[in-house]
Design a protein around this motif. Structure first.
Motif, PDB file in Angstrom:
ATOM      1  N   PRO A 321      -4.134  48.504  22.560  1.00  0.00           N
ATOM      2  CA  PRO A 321      -2.976  49.362  22.838  1.00  0.00           C
ATOM      3  C   PRO A 321      -3.402  50.833  22.855  1.00  0.00           C
ATOM      4  O   PRO A 321      -4.324  51.239  22.140  1.00  0.00           O
ATOM      5  CB  PRO A 321      -2.038  49.085  21.654  1.00  0.00           C
ATOM      6  CG  PRO A 321      -2.517  47.811  21.055  1.00  0.00           C
ATOM      7  CD  PRO A 321      -3.986  47.746  21.298  1.00  0.00           C
ATOM      8  N   VAL A 322      -2.730  51.606  23.683  1.00  0.00           N
ATOM      9  CA  VAL A 322      -2.969  53.060  23.731  1.00  0.00           C
ATOM     10  C   VAL A 322      -1.859  53.733  22.921  1.00  0.00           C
ATOM     11  O   VAL A 322      -0.669  53.534  23.193  1.00  0.00           O
ATOM     12  CB  VAL A 322      -2.944  53.583  25.186  1.00  0.00           C
ATOM     13  CG1 VAL A 322      -3.008  55.109  25.210  1.00  0.00           C
ATOM     14  CG2 VAL A 322      -4.109  52.977  25.964  1.00  0.00           C
ATOM     15  N   GLU A 323      -2.268  54.524  21.934  1.00  0.00           N
ATOM     16  CA  GLU A 323      -1.292  55.189  21.061  1.00  0.00           C
ATOM     17  C   GLU A 323      -0.915  56.565  21.619  1.00  0.00           C
ATOM     18  O   GLU A 323      -1.756  57.303  22.113  1.00  0.00           O
ATOM     19  CB  GLU A 323      -1.862  55.340  19.655  1.00  0.00           C
ATOM     20  CG  GLU A 323      -0.866  55.938  18.668  1.00  0.00           C
ATOM     21  CD  GLU A 323      -1.398  56.005  17.243  1.00  0.00           C
ATOM     22  OE1 GLU A 323      -0.618  56.384  16.346  1.00  0.00           O
ATOM     23  OE2 GLU A 323      -2.597  55.679  17.039  1.00  0.00           O
ATOM     24  N   SER A 324       0.375  56.890  21.520  1.00  0.00           N
ATOM     25  CA  SER A 324       0.841  58.238  21.862  1.00  0.00           C
ATOM     26  C   SER A 324       1.929  58.621  20.870  1.00  0.00           C
ATOM     27  O   SER A 324       2.298  57.833  19.994  1.00  0.00           O
ATOM     28  CB  SER A 324       1.409  58.289  23.285  1.00  0.00           C
ATOM     29  OG  SER A 324       2.714  57.742  23.324  1.00  0.00           O
ATOM     30  N   ARG A 325       2.462  59.821  21.008  1.00  0.00           N
ATOM     31  CA  ARG A 325       3.530  60.261  20.112  1.00  0.00           C
ATOM     32  C   ARG A 325       4.785  59.399  20.255  1.00  0.00           C
ATOM     33  O   ARG A 325       5.640  59.379  19.370  1.00  0.00           O
ATOM     34  CB  ARG A 325       3.882  61.728  20.400  1.00  0.00           C
ATOM     35  CG  ARG A 325       4.483  61.987  21.770  1.00  0.00           C
ATOM     36  CD  ARG A 325       4.492  63.448  22.146  1.00  0.00           C
ATOM     37  NE  ARG A 325       3.137  63.945  22.353  1.00  0.00           N
ATOM     38  CZ  ARG A 325       2.858  65.196  22.703  1.00  0.00           C
ATOM     39  NH1 ARG A 325       3.832  66.063  22.883  1.00  0.00           N
ATOM     40  NH2 ARG A 325       1.614  65.571  22.879  1.00  0.00           N
ATOM     41  N   TYR A 326       4.894  58.667  21.378  1.00  0.00           N
ATOM     42  CA  TYR A 326       6.081  57.858  21.617  1.00  0.00           C
ATOM     43  C   TYR A 326       5.967  56.439  21.075  1.00  0.00           C
ATOM     44  O   TYR A 326       6.969  55.727  20.995  1.00  0.00           O
ATOM     45  CB  TYR A 326       6.370  57.787  23.124  1.00  0.00           C
ATOM     46  CG  TYR A 326       6.571  59.148  23.734  1.00  0.00           C
ATOM     47  CD1 TYR A 326       7.664  59.934  23.390  1.00  0.00           C
ATOM     48  CD2 TYR A 326       5.648  59.663  24.643  1.00  0.00           C
ATOM     49  CE1 TYR A 326       7.845  61.199  23.942  1.00  0.00           C
ATOM     50  CE2 TYR A 326       5.821  60.932  25.204  1.00  0.00           C
ATOM     51  CZ  TYR A 326       6.913  61.692  24.844  1.00  0.00           C
ATOM     52  OH  TYR A 326       7.085  62.943  25.378  1.00  0.00           O
ATOM     53  N   GLY A 327       4.763  56.024  20.745  1.00  0.00           N
ATOM     54  CA  GLY A 327       4.563  54.681  20.232  1.00  0.00           C
ATOM     55  C   GLY A 327       3.246  54.100  20.717  1.00  0.00           C
ATOM     56  O   GLY A 327       2.237  54.816  20.802  1.00  0.00           O
ATOM     57  N   PHE A 328       3.262  52.795  21.056  1.00  0.00           N
ATOM     58  CA  PHE A 328       2.044  52.121  21.531  1.00  0.00           C
ATOM     59  C   PHE A 328       2.299  51.540  22.926  1.00  0.00           C
ATOM     60  O   PHE A 328       3.351  50.942  23.179  1.00  0.00           O
ATOM     61  CB  PHE A 328       1.615  51.027  20.559  1.00  0.00           C
ATOM     62  CG  PHE A 328       1.041  51.588  19.291  1.00  0.00           C
ATOM     63  CD1 PHE A 328      -0.335  51.789  19.149  1.00  0.00           C
ATOM     64  CD2 PHE A 328       1.867  51.972  18.244  1.00  0.00           C
ATOM     65  CE1 PHE A 328      -0.865  52.338  17.992  1.00  0.00           C
ATOM     66  CE2 PHE A 328       1.349  52.519  17.086  1.00  0.00           C
ATOM     67  CZ  PHE A 328      -0.024  52.705  16.955  1.00  0.00           C
ATOM     68  N   HIS A 329       1.310  51.718  23.808  1.00  0.00           N
ATOM     69  CA  HIS A 329       1.447  51.325  25.204  1.00  0.00           C
ATOM     70  C   HIS A 329       0.493  50.175  25.536  1.00  0.00           C
ATOM     71  O   HIS A 329      -0.685  50.226  25.171  1.00  0.00           O
ATOM     72  CB  HIS A 329       1.109  52.486  26.140  1.00  0.00           C
ATOM     73  CG  HIS A 329       1.848  53.748  25.842  1.00  0.00           C
ATOM     74  ND1 HIS A 329       2.856  54.231  26.639  1.00  0.00           N
ATOM     75  CD2 HIS A 329       1.703  54.644  24.826  1.00  0.00           C
ATOM     76  CE1 HIS A 329       3.304  55.372  26.140  1.00  0.00           C
ATOM     77  NE2 HIS A 329       2.614  55.644  25.033  1.00  0.00           N
ATOM     78  N   VAL A 330       1.025  49.197  26.235  1.00  0.00           N
ATOM     79  CA  VAL A 330       0.195  48.173  26.866  1.00  0.00           C
ATOM     80  C   VAL A 330      -0.035  48.673  28.294  1.00  0.00           C
ATOM     81  O   VAL A 330       0.919  48.824  29.061  1.00  0.00           O
ATOM     82  CB  VAL A 330       0.897  46.803  26.880  1.00  0.00           C
ATOM     83  CG1 VAL A 330       0.040  45.774  27.625  1.00  0.00           C
ATOM     84  CG2 VAL A 330       1.193  46.348  25.458  1.00  0.00           C
ATOM     85  N   VAL A 331      -1.287  48.942  28.637  1.00  0.00           N
ATOM     86  CA  VAL A 331      -1.573  49.640  29.898  1.00  0.00           C
ATOM     87  C   VAL A 331      -2.368  48.743  30.850  1.00  0.00           C
ATOM     88  O   VAL A 331      -3.334  48.093  30.446  1.00  0.00           O
ATOM     89  CB  VAL A 331      -2.369  50.935  29.635  1.00  0.00           C
ATOM     90  CG1 VAL A 331      -2.740  51.622  30.947  1.00  0.00           C
ATOM     91  CG2 VAL A 331      -1.552  51.878  28.756  1.00  0.00           C
ATOM     92  N   TYR A 332      -1.954  48.779  32.128  1.00  0.00           N
ATOM     93  CA  TYR A 332      -2.708  48.100  33.185  1.00  0.00           C
ATOM     94  C   TYR A 332      -3.011  49.136  34.278  1.00  0.00           C
ATOM     95  O   TYR A 332      -2.090  49.729  34.852  1.00  0.00           O
ATOM     96  CB  TYR A 332      -1.922  46.936  33.782  1.00  0.00           C
ATOM     97  CG  TYR A 332      -2.706  46.176  34.829  1.00  0.00           C
ATOM     98  CD1 TYR A 332      -3.585  45.158  34.455  1.00  0.00           C
ATOM     99  CD2 TYR A 332      -2.594  46.484  36.186  1.00  0.00           C
ATOM    100  CE1 TYR A 332      -4.327  44.463  35.406  1.00  0.00           C
ATOM    101  CE2 TYR A 332      -3.334  45.801  37.138  1.00  0.00           C
ATOM    102  CZ  TYR A 332      -4.200  44.789  36.739  1.00  0.00           C
ATOM    103  OH  TYR A 332      -4.938  44.117  37.681  1.00  0.00           O
TER     104      TYR A 332
END
Length: 376
Positions: A321-332
Motif C-alpha cells: 500500500p502507498v501511504e499518504s495523509r489521506y490514508g492508504f492507497h492500493v495503486v495500479y
C-alpha cells in the motif's frame, strides 16, 4: 476597558515580528516629529528639556548604563526589587509557548531575573533581545520601528538574521527611491491604481537604468547545448487506485486501513478482474465514480508523499500500500512514460525568456551595488 480599546484610543498600530510576536506603538504620523521640530518645541517650554532619545548613540548608551548604578538613580533599584518580589507570581502566567521579547534591551540586567524564572519551567529558553539603531542613507533616516515592521516579511533562522535582511531591503528600497526622485521619475503618477506609488517609481527607474537586454539566437542555442539536462518533458503516469481513508492523527484507524489495503492487494494478485468492484465497495476517494482512475499525473499535481511513492513504482499493481495523509492507497499503474529530451525548436522561446530574466537580475544587482558604493 479592554487592551484593544486603550490601544485604539492612543492611536496605536500593531506590528507583527513573526506569527507569535506582536508589539504595539503609537502611529508614527501622530507621535513623531522631525529632530528640529522636537528640539524647538522642547526648548520653548517654561521648563526646558531635550528628549533622552537623542542621547542614545553608542557613547550615550554607555553613560546611561553607568547612571543606572548611581545611588541617586533609584528607578533601576526599585524595578529590580519589584521583579524579585514578583518572581513567584509570574510562574502561573508563563506556559511552554511563552517567549520573552525585549525591545531596546541595553545591558539586559533586569531581564536576567526573568530568565531565572523561565529556567525553572523551560528546558530551552526563547529570549529575543531587539536593539535596533536608526540607519542613515544619504541623510535620510530608517527608524528602528520601520526595521521592526519589515521583519514580519522575512522568515529567518534568528531574529538577528531577520533584522539584517530587513535592514538590507529597506536600504536598497530607499536608495532606489532617492535615485528615481533625483531623476524626476516620481512625477505624473497614476491616481487610480492598485499598485503602490513607490513600487511604480522604482519600476520606472529599473526600466530606464537596468532594463533587460535582448539575447541573440546564438546565445540561446549555446545555453541549450550546454544545459540539455534542464530541457526534458515531465515523467507521466496513468494510474488508478483504491483509497482506504484514515485521519493522520488516528493511529488505530490507520493501522486498520493499512491492513485492509494489504488484504485487497492479496485479493487482486489472485484476481485483478475484481479491481472495479473493489473500488466501488471500498474506496473513499471521489475517483470511485470513474473506476478509481486518477487519469494522467505529472509531478506537482498531487500531495508530495503520494507523488514520491508513485513515481518510484513500475507498471502494474503495487506490491505494498502507498501511504499518504489521506490514508492508504492500493495503486495500479496503467502506463509509465518517462520524460524525453526536448528539441531546441520547442523550447527556444523559453530559453530566451529565461536568459533575459537572468540578464536583468544581474543588471539590477550591479546597479544596486553601484548605488550602495556611492551612498553616504
Amino acid at each position: 476597558m479592554s487592551t484593544k480599546t486603550i490601544q485604539q484610543d492612543l492611536g496605536y498600530s500593531e506590528y507583527r515580528i513573526d506569527s507569535d510576536v506582536i508589539y504595539f506603538k503609537p502611529d508614527s504620523a501622530k507621535s513623531e516629529k522631525t529632530f528640529a521640530e522636537e528640539i524647538q518645541h522642547s526648548l520653548n517650554q517654561a521648563q526646558k528639556f531635550i528628549s533622552p532619545k537623542f542621547f542614545y548613540d553608542k557613547t550615550g548608551s554607555m553613560l546611561f548604563e553607568k547612571i543606572c548604578t548611581l545611588p541617586e538613580y533609584y528607578l533601576t533599584r526599585i524595578e529590580i526589587k519589584i521583579l524579585k518580589e514578583l518572581k513567584r507570581d509570574l510562574l502561573e502566567y508563563i506556559d511552554k509557548k511563552f517567549r520573552l521579547v525585549e525591545l531596546g534591551s541595553g545591558s539586559s540586567t533586569k531581564t536576567r531575573l526573568l530568565l531565572d524564572v523561565f529556567d525553572k519551567i523551560h528546558d530551552q529558553i526563547e529570549y529575543m533581545p531587539i536593539d535596533i539603531s536608526e540607519i542613515k542613507v544619504n541623510g535620510a533616516i530608517i527608524t528602528p520601528d520601520e526595521v521592526a515592521r519589515e521583519m514580519q516579511f522575512h522568515a529567518a533562522d534568528s531574529q538577528e538574521a531577520a533584522m539584517h535582511k530587513s535592514s538590507e531591503v529597506l536600504i536598497v528600497q530607499l536608495l532606489l527611491l532617492q535615485k528615481a526622485r533625483e531623476m524626476g521619475l516620481d512625477q505624473d503618477l497614476p491616481t487610480e491604481s492598485d499598485i503602490p506609488s513607490e513600487e511604480t517609481i522604482i519600476s520606472r527607474l529599473i526600466e530606464k537604468e537596468a532594463s533587460a537586454q535582448e539575447v541573440t539566437e546564438e546565445e540561446c542555442h549555446r545555453y541549450f547545448d550546454a544545459n540539455k539536462d534542464q530541457f526534458f518533458s515531465q515523467d507521466l503516469l496513468e494510474l488508478k487506485h483504491i483509497l482506504l481513508g484514515a485521519d493522520p492523527e488516528d493511529k488505530d484507524k490507520r493501522a486498520v486501513a493499512k491492513e485492509a489495503a494489504e488484504s485487497l492487494i492479496s485479493r487482486l494478485v489472485e484476481s485483478f478482474d475484481e479491481f472495479e468492484a473493489l473500488v466501488n465497495e471500498h474506496s473513499d476517494c471521489p475517483s470511485k465514480e470513474t473506476g478509481g482512475s486518477l487519469g494522467q499525473i505529472t509531478k506537482g499535481q498531487t500531495t508530495p508523499e503520494f507523488e514520491n511513492a508513485i513515481f518510484e513504482l513500475e507498471e502494474g499493481l503495487a506490491k505494498e500500500p502507498v501511504e499518504s495523509r489521506y490514508g492508504f492507497h492500493v495503486v495500479y499503474v496503467d502506463k509509465k512514460l518517462p520524460g524525453k529530451q526536448l528539441e531546441y525548436e520547442h523550447v527556444k522561446s523559453d530559453v530566451a525568456k529565461m536568459l533575459m530574466e537572468l540578464g536583468q537580475r544581474k543588471a539590477i544587482a550591479m546597479y544596486i551595488h553601484n548605488l550602495v558604493d556611492e551612498a553616504d
